[in-house]
Design a protein around this motif. Structure first.
Motif, PDB file in Angstrom:
ATOM      1  N   SER A  93       0.855  -1.193   0.000  1.00  0.00           N
ATOM      2  CA  SER A  93       0.000   0.000   0.000  1.00  0.00           C
ATOM      3  C   SER A  93       0.886   1.236   0.000  1.00  0.00           C
ATOM      4  CB  SER A  93      -0.942   0.019   1.207  1.00  0.00           C
ATOM      5  OG  SER A  93      -0.207   0.126   2.388  1.00  0.00           O
ATOM      6  N   ILE A 128      -5.941   2.193  -0.999  1.00  0.00           N
ATOM      7  CA  ILE A 128      -5.411   1.312  -2.028  1.00  0.00           C
ATOM      8  C   ILE A 128      -4.539   0.257  -1.365  1.00  0.00           C
ATOM      9  CG2 ILE A 128      -4.062   1.170  -4.136  1.00  0.00           C
ATOM     10  CD1 ILE A 128      -6.552   2.913  -4.372  1.00  0.00           C
ATOM     11  N   ASP A 157      -2.866  -3.559  -2.658  1.00  0.00           N
ATOM     12  CA  ASP A 157      -2.764  -4.601  -3.667  1.00  0.00           C
ATOM     13  C   ASP A 157      -2.154  -5.839  -3.039  1.00  0.00           C
ATOM     14  OD1 ASP A 157      -3.886  -3.068  -5.723  1.00  0.00           O
ATOM     15  OD2 ASP A 157      -1.984  -2.039  -6.032  1.00  0.00           O
ATOM     16  N   THR A 176       3.596  -8.182  -5.782  1.00  0.00           N
ATOM     17  CA  THR A 176       2.182  -7.818  -5.719  1.00  0.00           C
ATOM     18  C   THR A 176       1.798  -7.106  -7.005  1.00  0.00           C
ATOM     19  OG1 THR A 176       2.607  -5.703  -4.640  1.00  0.00           O
ATOM     20  CG2 THR A 176       2.197  -7.580  -3.207  1.00  0.00           C
ATOM     21  N   SER A 177       0.537  -7.228  -7.377  1.00  0.00           N
ATOM     22  CA  SER A 177       0.056  -6.568  -8.591  1.00  0.00           C
ATOM     23  C   SER A 177      -1.293  -5.922  -8.318  1.00  0.00           C
ATOM     24  CB  SER A 177      -0.058  -7.567  -9.728  1.00  0.00           C
ATOM     25  OG  SER A 177      -0.986  -8.577  -9.400  1.00  0.00           O
ATOM     26  N   SER A 178      -1.660  -4.980  -9.163  1.00  0.00           N
ATOM     27  CA  SER A 178      -2.877  -4.206  -8.978  1.00  0.00           C
ATOM     28  C   SER A 178      -3.999  -4.782  -9.846  1.00  0.00           C
ATOM     29  CB  SER A 178      -2.637  -2.748  -9.358  1.00  0.00           C
ATOM     30  OG  SER A 178      -3.832  -2.014  -9.276  1.00  0.00           O
ATOM     31  N   ASN A 179      -5.208  -4.770  -9.299  1.00  0.00           N
ATOM     32  CA  ASN A 179      -6.374  -5.177 -10.085  1.00  0.00           C
ATOM     33  C   ASN A 179      -7.224  -3.969 -10.489  1.00  0.00           C
ATOM     34  OD1 ASN A 179      -7.511  -4.489  -7.663  1.00  0.00           O
ATOM     35  ND2 ASN A 179      -8.483  -6.466  -7.274  1.00  0.00           N
ATOM     36  N   ASP A 189      -9.915  -0.412  -5.337  1.00  0.00           N
ATOM     37  CA  ASP A 189      -9.466  -0.139  -3.975  1.00  0.00           C
ATOM     38  C   ASP A 189     -10.043  -1.199  -3.033  1.00  0.00           C
ATOM     39  OD1 ASP A 189     -12.105   0.586  -3.751  1.00  0.00           O
ATOM     40  OD2 ASP A 189     -11.729   2.667  -3.204  1.00  0.00           O
ATOM     41  N   LYS A 237      -2.088   2.756  -8.175  1.00  0.00           N
ATOM     42  CA  LYS A 237      -1.556   1.398  -8.037  1.00  0.00           C
ATOM     43  C   LYS A 237      -0.564   1.356  -6.880  1.00  0.00           C
ATOM     44  CE  LYS A 237      -1.797   0.186 -12.912  1.00  0.00           C
ATOM     45  NZ  LYS A 237      -1.006  -0.268 -14.064  1.00  0.00           N
ATOM     46  N   THR A 276       1.827  -1.551  -6.591  1.00  0.00           N
ATOM     47  CA  THR A 276       2.468  -2.810  -6.914  1.00  0.00           C
ATOM     48  C   THR A 276       3.897  -2.823  -6.396  1.00  0.00           C
ATOM     49  OG1 THR A 276       3.236  -2.039  -9.057  1.00  0.00           O
ATOM     50  CG2 THR A 276       1.079  -3.069  -8.996  1.00  0.00           C
TER      51      THR A 276
END
Length: 96
Positions: A37, A45, A47, A75-78, A81, A90, A92
């Motif tokens: 975060s 946010i 992820d 880690t990756s973002s979708n 939030d 993001k 990540t």
């Protein structure tokens, strides 16, 4: 006489036991759920992803240990939030 005999047996047994079974070398590994975060974000946010950490423990003496370690987090973002609202931000990470 009975109490004295019980205390003597407890003393003899406890004298032979060791509190910790320390090995000279060991490996401590952790695997789990990784979160990232940002510090300066108004939105919530976070992820998610994966993390892995390994540690090699080498006991040189009863009072001195060396513990080199390595870890990785991915880690990756979708694009959402915490509340599943779409966001452009993001958080990540790809770190070793």
């Amino acid at each position: 006489m009975k109490n004295t005999l019980i205390l003597l047996i407890i003393f003899l047994i406890s004298n032979q036991l060791e509190a910790q079974f320390l090995k000279k070398e060991s490996i401590n590994a952790q695997i789990g759920y990784g979160l990232s975060s940002p510090y300066n974000s108004i939105d919530e946010i976070v992820d998610d992803g994966f993390f892995l950490q390994g540690e090699y423990v080498l006991s040189l003496a009863s009072w001195f240990e060396l513990k080199p370690y390595a870890g990785i987090i991915l880690t990756s973002s979708n694009g959402k939030d915490i509340n599943d609202n779409p966001t452009d931000e993001k958080a990540t990470s790809k770190a070793f």
